[in-house]
Structures are given as structure tokens and as C-alpha cells.
Design a protein around this motif. Structure first.
Motif, short mmCIF file in Angstrom:
data_model
loop_
_atom_site.label_atom_id
_atom_site.label_comp_id
_atom_site.label_asym_id
_atom_site.label_seq_id
_atom_site.Cartn_x
_atom_site.Cartn_y
_atom_site.Cartn_z
N VAL B 332 31.55 39.52 32.24
CA VAL B 332 30.81 40.70 32.70
C VAL B 332 31.79 41.85 32.94
N THR B 333 31.63 42.93 32.21
CA THR B 333 32.55 44.06 32.33
C THR B 333 32.64 44.58 33.76
N MET B 334 31.50 44.72 34.41
CA MET B 334 31.52 45.32 35.75
C MET B 334 32.14 44.40 36.81
N ALA B 335 32.39 43.13 36.45
CA ALA B 335 33.05 42.22 37.39
C ALA B 335 34.52 42.60 37.58
N TYR B 336 35.04 43.47 36.72
CA TYR B 336 36.41 43.96 36.91
C TYR B 336 36.64 44.50 38.32
N HIS B 337 35.62 45.20 38.84
CA HIS B 337 35.82 45.85 40.15
C HIS B 337 36.01 44.82 41.25
N TRP B 338 35.18 43.79 41.20
CA TRP B 338 35.27 42.72 42.19
C TRP B 338 36.62 42.02 42.05
N ALA B 339 36.99 41.67 40.83
CA ALA B 339 38.27 40.99 40.59
C ALA B 339 39.44 41.84 41.09
N ARG B 340 39.34 43.14 40.86
CA ARG B 340 40.41 44.05 41.28
C ARG B 340 40.57 44.03 42.80
N MET B 341 39.46 43.93 43.50
CA MET B 341 39.53 43.92 44.97
C MET B 341 40.05 42.58 45.49
N VAL B 342 39.81 41.48 44.77
CA VAL B 342 40.43 40.21 45.16
C VAL B 342 41.95 40.37 45.07
#
Ligand code: SF4
Lengths: 181, 480
Positions: B332-342
Motif C-alpha cells: 500500500v503506497t500510503m503505508a509509507y507514512h506510517w512506516a516512516r513514523m515507526v
């Protein structure tokens, strides 16, 4: 009273000068009380909404598009400041000035060890702007009112300069703010 | 501008030239559906050629001028390459930990900058909000507390960089085989005072990204998404490591294509295709080929690739994150944001761990060994795997330089994301404001630093052109 407007742009620079402006940290909240940002990557406004008091230019001119944008800034800004070594004298990108452009393109798109390019073409589609024969300092393209040296100029230097300009005061930069590595 | 042979031209606005850097063309087929999307990167610098002839020890300070947004990444990747040239790749503990501190400081400030300054306006105001308020100044006015946190987190990271590299932007800390200073006790104590606050704030930023993803999952799951390979460095035990490791690549199903590959052999595994319409090249994994061998890099790829994270809070968050994939990699492309915050949380935890390590006050700063003619340095930059490769001659002058920057790896994925979004949101032959917004949001998920590849902050100027099957421009629109 309407707030004075400031516009900024990055031409052939690395965005480090813009980042240095962000390094004024919480003073950025003060700055947006003092001025409105017009066309600038900081706020994502992409076209001039009117004339501005100050234009901050990062980067020199490496392609025809840079020249176009710089001229646009000159038309819309009363005071134009070349921020950083790239805008003032071409900076690091101007290291290509002594080398034929073709050699630079060949190295990147034909000779590099990881290049896969069966057709041997370098990028040249119509969508890509013409690259200039060398990288030009901004002052060779339009009239520049002030130069702020540094790579990048420190945040405090940028802050002092903008504040002095907005208050119509002379700019006195202490030695620490104009000393570089 | 393209010539307009044939009579298919519907609209051709007299567009002023947009501030350059990125430009998108959508090609339609005979049925009027999107056949291909192209994101053109229009800046060219020529670093590979003009650094030739310079002494190798200049590389860490010179090549970082590619990018003022993540200069530390280039500074350190180049330093790792020249470490090998001086035979000093086995760094002293003080040197390695100072460099790691610098790097995690960079990761912290860069991820905070991207989230607060660039992404939060989309999440807080919605994709479709008026661009006049959908920006960081809009956030500062409406959510002043959040804006202050964003500013202070970036500041914290930048101060760490200054303490380790000498300067916030384009520092000089890393030198061949080591580092030129340690961290004084006074400097350390200043950072220790605020680190717990940073860790708290990082976790609340993570929560915003997580909740947002969970609440909008139906819409986000397909938004600009597609199956892909993923590439990153991992530590020898499979842990997430942003400073050093070996190459791992997995396919969309999670099968390993490469694992624990010594990056000094990258040329056996990675190549970059040249396409005439962009100055940014298209990397791919050689064994899979140019057609299907492209991959994603960055926070999403790193969390898909690693087996675990070696800091407790981030590991707990990673476990929650990977549930999104149901045992498969997350595409999922938009999961980048969540991953970035991890990773933002992980960076804060690492900074804390390092600050408490007395090695940072050590005096043994530089290692030397057998001189080599060639050096390769890789690092996980905020936006993904960064490759630097130099060869030098007997006069210490560089004779070959090869750079594959993070954003370049994501070139094909960004093009795919744009294509997906265009297929979904293009209605007829008009480029609507909505389409423009959605294209922007999809590209921004990758946090493209076109400054590295070329230029432009994440919020890039956008020009979208629509072309029919004969190659005529039928509509174009810029974001004002
Ligand atoms: S002067 Fe330095 S910091 Fe500014 S754009 Fe040029 S290289 Fe980047």
C-alpha cells in the motif's frame, strides 16, 4: 495594513539554502506574522499572486527554465537577494563549466558502470528543458540587489538580513555570521 | 512544447512555464483510457563527471551538495566509500557511534520535516482541501501546538547534526577512516535533557499516521498501490539497520530475491535503465530484468524487509504495522507514512541509546589500513538505499564516480503510482483539480527528494499533460 510579501525559489541549487531558512526554527512562526509568503516551495504556491517586496533566490542558472523563473522573479520582486554560493557564483554545479556538456551527459547515461542503455540515447525528449552550456551566476542573468554568501548562509544570517530589510535598517552582520568553513 | 499535428487538440492553455523539476504526462489509448504515465525529471547536474580529477578526501564534503535536504546521507555514504580507499573501514567505536548519532539525527529531522511540513496538511485538511490553506503555514495557523512540535523536532535533529558534523547543513564531521570530533559531556547533557520529550512527540506523530491509515484503510488500500519488489540494507541478523548492512530484496509475495549480499558487489545485481524522457534513471535487479526487476526503497521497503527492530517501542509498533500485510509484504503506497513514523520513533530510541554510551567521549577517532584504488559505500538514507562508488588513481584523484540516489530507485514506483491514480481519477479528457491533488498525494508518499536526483522539495510544482493516442496534447493543467 497589508503585510509585505516574500517569494523564494530554488534554481540550480540543492535546497540547502531553503533548509537553512527553516533552521530559524521557531522564529518561522514569527516570520509568518511579519510577512506573507507568495510563490515559494515553502507554502506550495506556484504562481505569483502579485508583486513582492523581497525575492530570495537559491541556485544559479543551469537550464533555460532556471533563466525563465529568475526573470519572472525580477519582474515581480522589488528587491532580489542571491542567497548562497550557487546563486552568487554558480557554486558547486558550476564545476561542470570547464567540461564539455556532452562529456557530463555521456558519463551519466552511457559510461557509468551501472548504466543499462541499449539504444545509447541520452535523455533528450521535448519535455526536458534545454541545458545551458555552462552554469550562470544569477547576476549574469538579471540585476541582483544583495548577495548573502555561504553554502548555505547560516539561519541567523538569513534571519538578520530579512528582518533588517523589513525594518528598513542597515544590515550589520557580526563576524561569526559571515565566517565559513 | 510538443507540436500539434492533427486536429485533436482540445485545450492548450497558455501556461507560463512552471517552476521546473517535475512534470507529468498521461498518455491515452484509442479508447481514451490511461495507457501510460510519465513523470519527467527535468534537471541535470553532471556530478559523476565533474568530480573526476578532485582528490578523494573531498568527496564527503563535495558530493553532499547534491542535496541540502539530506546532506548527511551523502556525507556518510561518501565517507564509507573513502573509508575503504584508506583501508579504514573498521572504524573505531567512537567514530562509528558518532557517525551513527549524526545519521539518526538526520533521520529524525528529515522524517519530522516530511511529516509535519509536507504531509500533515494533506492528512489534517484532506486531499481535496484548497491548496491555499493545505500547507504548513495553514497548519501553523490552525494547529499551532502541532506545528511547534514539528519545528522543535526538526531543530533537535539539526542540533545533533551540528554537534556531530560541525554544521547543520553541509558539515564536515566524517573524514576518511573516521570522524573529526567526539561529543563533549556538555553537548551530551543538553540532548539528554530533551530526548524523552522527543520520544513522546515522535510517538504522537506515529499515532496520527497510524490512526489516519486505519480510519481510511478502505480508500487508501488501493490508492496508487501495486505489487512490487522491495530493496534495503539489513543487518547480518536481519535487524533494521539504517547505517550499515547487506542488501536484501524481496518480491511482492515476500520471497527473497537477494539476501545478505555484500554491497561491494552491487554491480552484479543492480543496473539502471536510461529512458529518453527523464534525467532520472530507472534501476532494476539484474536477475529479474529491466521489465519486472524494479523495486521500492525507503521506510516501507525497510519495514517489509527487516525481521525485527532492535529498539523496544519501534519493534512493538513494527509488529502492529506488519499486520496490515497479513503475512505478506505491504504494498500500500500510503503505508509509507506510517512506516516512516515507526522509523522516527526508532531514530529517537537510537539517539537515546547512543547518548548514554561513553564511547562517544572517546579520543580514538581515525582508523587506517591498506590503501585501495576503489571504494563503495551504501547507507539507508531517509528516503532509501543510497549508493556511492569511487575509483581513484595513484595521485589520489577520482577517476570514476557512480551515484545511485534513494529517490532514483523509486522512479518506476512513482510512475506506477501516478498511473494508478490517473486510471482511477481521470474522468474524460479534462484534468480536474481533484486529479491533480491525488497525483500530488501519491507522489508525496515516496517523499521524493528530487533535489538528490535533481531538485525540489516534496511539495513539488506539478504540470500534468494529457496526450491522446496520436501524441497530441489534449489537456494540460498546472497547480497554481
Ligand atoms: S549554496 Fe550550498 S546550500 Fe545553497 S543551494 Fe548551493 S550547494 Fe546548496
Amino acid at each position: 495594513m497589508e503585510k509585505p510579501k516574500v517569494a523564494t525559489t530554488s534554481l540550480a541549487g540543492c535546497f540547502g539554502c531553503h533548509m537553512s531558512l527553516l533552521d530559524i526554527d521557531d522564529r518561522i512562526l514569527k516570520l509568518i506574522q511579519l510577512v506573507d509568503f507568495d510563490k515559494s516551495p515553502v507554502d506550495d504556491i506556484k504562481k505569483f499572486s502579485g508583486d513582492c517586496l523581497v525575492g530570495l533566490i537559491e541556485g544559479g542558472c543551469a537550464n533555460e527554465e532556471n533563466v525563465e523563473v529568475l526573470r519572472q522573479f525580477r519582474r515581480h520582486c522589488s528587491i532580489l537577494i542571491a542567497v548562497g554560493d550557487c546563486a552568487i557564483m554558480g557554486g558547486l554545479p558550476a564545476m561542470r563549466n570547464g567540461i564539455p556538456l556532452q562529456e557530463c551527459l555521456d558519463e551519466a547515461y552511457r559510461n557509468g558502470p551501472s548504466v543499462y542503455n541499449p539504444s545509447g540515447r541520452v535523455p533528450n525528449a521535448d519535455e526536458l528543458p534545454l541545458i545551458l552550456n555552462r552554469v550562470y551566476p544569477c547576476s549574469e542573468v538579471v540585476k541582483i540587489d544583495y548577495h548573502l554568501p555561504g553554502c548555505p548562509p547560516p539561519a541567523d544570517t538569513l534571519w538578520e538580513a530579512v528582518v533588517a530589510l523589513l525594518n528598513g535598517k542597515p544590515l550589520n552582520l557580526p563576524y561569526e555570521l559571515i565566517k565559513y568553513d | 512544447m510538443k507540436s500539434t499535428n492533427g486536429g485533436k487538440l482540445i485545450v492548450l492553455e497558455p501556461v507560463t512555464r512552471i517552476e521546473g523539476h517535475a512534470k507529468v504526462t498521461l498518455f491515452l489509448n484509442d479508447e481514451g483510457c490511461v495507457k501510460q504515465a510519465r513523470m519527467h525529471v527535468i534537471e541535470f547536474r553532471g556530478f559523476e563527471r565533474f568530480v573526476q580529477g578532485r582528490p578523494y578526501w573531498e568527496m564527503p564534503v563535495l558530493v553532499q551538495r547534491l542535496c541540502g535536504i539530506c546532506p548527511v546521507s551523502h556525507h556518510l555514504a561518501a565517507a564509507k566509500a573513502v573509508d575503504r580507499i584508506v583501508g579504514g573501514e573498521n572504524l573505531t567505536p567512537t567514530a562509528e557511534k558518532m557517525r551513527r548519532l549524526m545519521h539518526y539525527g538526520q533521520m529524525f529531522q528529515s522524517h519530522a520535516l516530511h511529516f509535519f511540513h509536507l504531509v500533515s496538511p494533506d492528512l489534517l485538511f484532506g486531499f481535496d482541501a484548497d491548496p491555499a490553506i493545505r500547507n504548513v503555514i495553514g497548519v501553523a495557523k490552525k494547529y499551532p501546538d502541532l506545528a511547534v512540535q514539528g519545528v522543535m523536532m526538526r531543530k533537535y535533529g539539526q542540533e545533533i547534526i551540528k554537534a556531530t558534523a560541525g554544521k547543520k547543513i553541509h558539515g564536515t564531521g566524517a573524514i576518511p577512516g573516521g570522524i573529526n570530533k567526539n561529543l563533549s559531556v556538555e553537548e551530551r547533557d543538553v540532548f539528554l535533557r530533551d530526548i524523552d520529550k522527543m520520544l513522546d512527540w515522535a510517538q504522537s506523530a506515529l499515532k496520527i499516521a497510524k490512526d489516519y491509515t486505519a480510519e481510511n484503510l478502505d480508500r487508501l488500500a488501493s490508492f496508487g498501490s501495486f505489487p512490487s519488489n522491495h530493496l534495503s540494507l539489513v543487518r547480518e541478523d536481519g535487524a533494521l539497520d539504517l547505517y550499515h548492512g547487506n542488501l536484501r530484496a524481496i518480491d511482492a509475495e515476500g520471497n527473497k530475491i537477494l539476501d545478505q549480499v555484500d554491497y561491494a558487489n552491487y554491480l552484479d545485481f543492480i543496473a539502471e535503465e536510461v529512458r529518453p524522457w527523464s534525467y532520472m534513471k530507472f534501476p532494476f535487479i539484474k536477475s529479474v530484468g529491466p521489465e519486472d526487476g524494479w523495486y521500492r526503497v525507503g521506510p516501507l521497503a525497510r519495514l517489509n524487509n527487516c525481521d525485527f527492530i532492535d529498539t523496544p517501542i519501534a519493534e512493538k509498533e513494527r509488529k502492529e504495522f506488519v499486520k496490515l500485510g497479513n503475512g505478506k509484504p505491504i504494498n500500500v503506497t500510503m503505508a509509507y507514512h506510517w512506516a516512516r513514523m515507526v522509523e522516527l520513533v526508532h531514530a529517537a530510541e537510537k539517539i537515546k541509546e547512543l547518548l548514554n554510551d561513553p564511547d562517544l567521549q572517546g579520543d580514538d577517532l581515525v582508523a587506517k589500513g591498506k590503501r585501495r584504488r576503489e571504494g563503495i559505500g551504501l547507507i539507508e538514507a531517509p528516503r532509501g538505499t543510497l549508493f556511492h562508488h569511487y575509483k581513484v588513481d595513484e595521485n589520489d584523484q577520482v577517476v570514476m564516480a557512480n551515484l545511485i540516489v534513494s529517490t532514483t530507485h523509486n522512479n518506476e514506483p512513482m510512475n506506477r503510482a501516478v498511473q494508478k491514480v490517473a486510471e482511477e481519477y481521470l474522468d474524460g479528457k479534462e484534468i480536474t483539480e481533484g486529479l491533480l491533488n491525488h497525483i500530488e498525494v501519491a507522489i508525496r508518499a515516496y517523499d521524493p527528494c528530487l533535489s538528490c536526483a535533481t531538485h525540489a522539495l516534496g511539495r513539488m510544482p506539478l504540470l500534468v499533460e494529457l496526450m491522446d493516442a496520436e501524441g497530441n496534447i489534449i489537456n494540460r493543467k498546472t497547480r497554481d
